[in-house]
Design an enzyme around this catalytic site. Structure first.
Site, PDB file in Angstrom:
ATOM      1  N   CYS A 124       3.774  -3.760   0.705  1.00  0.00           N
ATOM      2  CA  CYS A 124       2.979  -2.702   0.077  1.00  0.00           C
ATOM      3  C   CYS A 124       2.408  -3.090  -1.286  1.00  0.00           C
ATOM      4  CB  CYS A 124       3.817  -1.437  -0.073  1.00  0.00           C
ATOM      5  SG  CYS A 124       4.322  -0.743   1.496  1.00  0.00           S
ATOM      6  N   LYS A 159       4.352  -1.967 -10.890  1.00  0.00           N
ATOM      7  CA  LYS A 159       4.259  -2.072  -9.432  1.00  0.00           C
ATOM      8  C   LYS A 159       2.833  -1.755  -9.010  1.00  0.00           C
ATOM      9  CE  LYS A 159       6.337  -0.172  -5.206  1.00  0.00           C
ATOM     10  NZ  LYS A 159       7.360   0.760  -4.682  1.00  0.00           N
ATOM     11  N   ASP A 202      15.252   4.952   2.961  1.00  0.00           N
ATOM     12  CA  ASP A 202      15.046   3.502   2.943  1.00  0.00           C
ATOM     13  C   ASP A 202      16.123   2.805   2.108  1.00  0.00           C
ATOM     14  OD1 ASP A 202      13.728   1.227   3.760  1.00  0.00           O
ATOM     15  OD2 ASP A 202      12.278   1.248   2.120  1.00  0.00           O
TER      16      ASP A 202
END
Length: 435
Positions: free
Chosen positions: A133, A149, A246
């Site tokens: 991602c 990020k 997750d």
């Protein structure tokens, strides 16, 4: 006369076809006033057929316009744009949420003060990690060291949802067990989240340990991870009705002071009546049995994250993923989902010894039958959890000095000192390779 009757029948047919088309398309019939109609070649005196004609008599209405006309027809180009009723409303909602997000883009909270920051003030230092991602890099923003990020946008709805979830959840969370978000930047092709910088994730630490032939995670470090992770997960559930979905070694992070925090909320979900519904979110090797079973896959709750945490901790203290892995991932998932096959247990571990409390706690987390697996609040009453909870008083095993968990921090520093950075890139046998 036959020609006149034929034209009359033709007009009747045109009228019926016109009515049928209007009904099928749901349109309102447009009627022309008599003086607006254009005459055909048929004379007015021949509007009716002779009674000797073989066809039945039809009285033509006086105010119905023709579908066809002797005038030259105009052709309108066909529009390929979807009609409003066929628009993708879900994607429209996502685009609207991005537009709303632009309003706060570039507003960062640095050292308790909100500041409007220009993207050019982000000075990248080095790459920390990358995945499917995007990438995470260390950077400075106005002399503040942080992790940035970067997630790249495309037209895929799942991609847009993941980015928005990560931004939204990190922005709303305020917990010492969750990585802090300072703010974000939104661009046409990407989104950057500026967040607290951490030192390493459990997956990289495990790789360093394995290839340097060090001892795997000791029980007291596992206890600290359990306490921190369950505290974070309970906060998400109780304060925001969020399920992480997750939990795995790469999403559990350490800092130099021994603090442990959760990250990555791209596939987290908001629960309805304490239940989640998405079927595919998560990393299959760490998914709970109920999420891999067709009959129960439509709904699940936070106990699925309890299983994921149990698998993660088992892997950290033994160095191995507890199920056989091969080229056929389906086989592995079938073994996990089969309730008739035993769950992994530290009772079978012969290379290292663990306390009965730890073994019992992990056995509870790894109950295959979800009905027998406890939720967060039940686990928070277990003696093993209380051993690592500072609020438990005399039961607490550690003494934090100046905000530092000394034993955990010392262990972490030793692992970094005795291992090699390049080992972080090497895989471990029988271990899922996940991002």
């Amino acid at each position: 006369m036959e020609n006149v009757c034929f034209q009359q029948r033709l007009r009747d047919l045109e009228t019926r076809v016109r009515k049928w088309k209007f009904l099928k398309l749901g349109l309102t019939e447009v009627r022309l006033r008599p003086r607006d109609r254009r005459s055909t070649s048929v004379d007015q005196k021949h509007k009716e057929c002779s009674s000797t004609s073989s066809s039945p008599q039809h009285q033509r209405p006086n105010n119905i316009g023709y579908l066809t006309s002797p005038m030259e027809r105009k052709f309108t180009p066909l529009s390929m744009k979807p009609s409003p009723s066929r628009r993708d409303t879900e994607k429209d909602a996502l685009e609207y949420e991005f537009l709303e997000g632009y309003k706060k883009s570039g507003t960062l909270e640095i050292d308790g003060e909100k500041q409007v920051v220009d993207p050019n003030e982000i000075h990248i230092i080095s790459l920390l990690g990358s995945g499917s991602c995007g990438v995470v890099e260390s950077a400075t923003v106005r002399s503040k060291l942080m992790a940035v990020k970067t997630m790249y946008k495309n037209d895929n709805k799942e991609n847009l949802k993941r980015i928005l979830r990560d931004v939204r959840i990190m922005s709303m969370c305020n917990s010492p067990f969750i990585v802090t978000s300072y703010g974000y930047f939104m661009f046409d092709s990407s989104v950057k989240i500026c967040m607290q910088i951490m030192s390493a994730c459990c997956e990289k630490l495990l790789r360093r340990i394995y290839h340097s032939k060090l001892d795997f995670f000791p029980e007291f470090v596992a206890g600290h991870i359990v306490y921190s992770a369950i505290s974070a997960l309970d906060y998400l559930k109780e304060k925001h009705s969020i399920i992480h979905r997750d939990i795995k070694p790469s999403n559990i992070l350490f800092d130099d002071s021994g603090n442990v925090k959760l990250c990555d909320f791209g596939i987290s979900g908001f629960m309805t009546d304490s239940m989640a519904h998405s079927k595919s979110a998560g990393c299959p090797p760490y998914m709970a049995p109920e999420r891999l079973t067709i009959e129960t896959n439509s709904k699940y709750d936070v106990r699925s994250d309890v299983w994921s945490l149990g698998i993660t901790v088992y892997q950290l203290v033994t160095g191995l993923y507890p199920f056989p892995l091969n080229d056929m991932e389906f086989t592995t998932l079938t073994i996990i989902a089969n309730l008739n096959l035993p769950s992994p247990s530290l009772r079978e571990e012969t290379k290292r010894s663990f306390s009965p409390l730890f073994i019992e706690f992990l056995d509870l987390c790894l109950r295959k039958d979800v009905r027998e697996r406890p939720e967060y609040r039940q686990l928070m009453k277990h003696d093993f959890y209380l051993d690592y909870d500072p609020a438990s008083g005399s039961a607490y095993k550690f003494k934090a000095i100046n905000g530092k968990c000394n034993q955990v921090a010392d262990w972490f520093v030793d692992v970094i000192r005795l291992s090699k950075t390049e080992d972080e890139l090497k895989s471990i046998p029988n271990t899922p390779c996940v991002n």
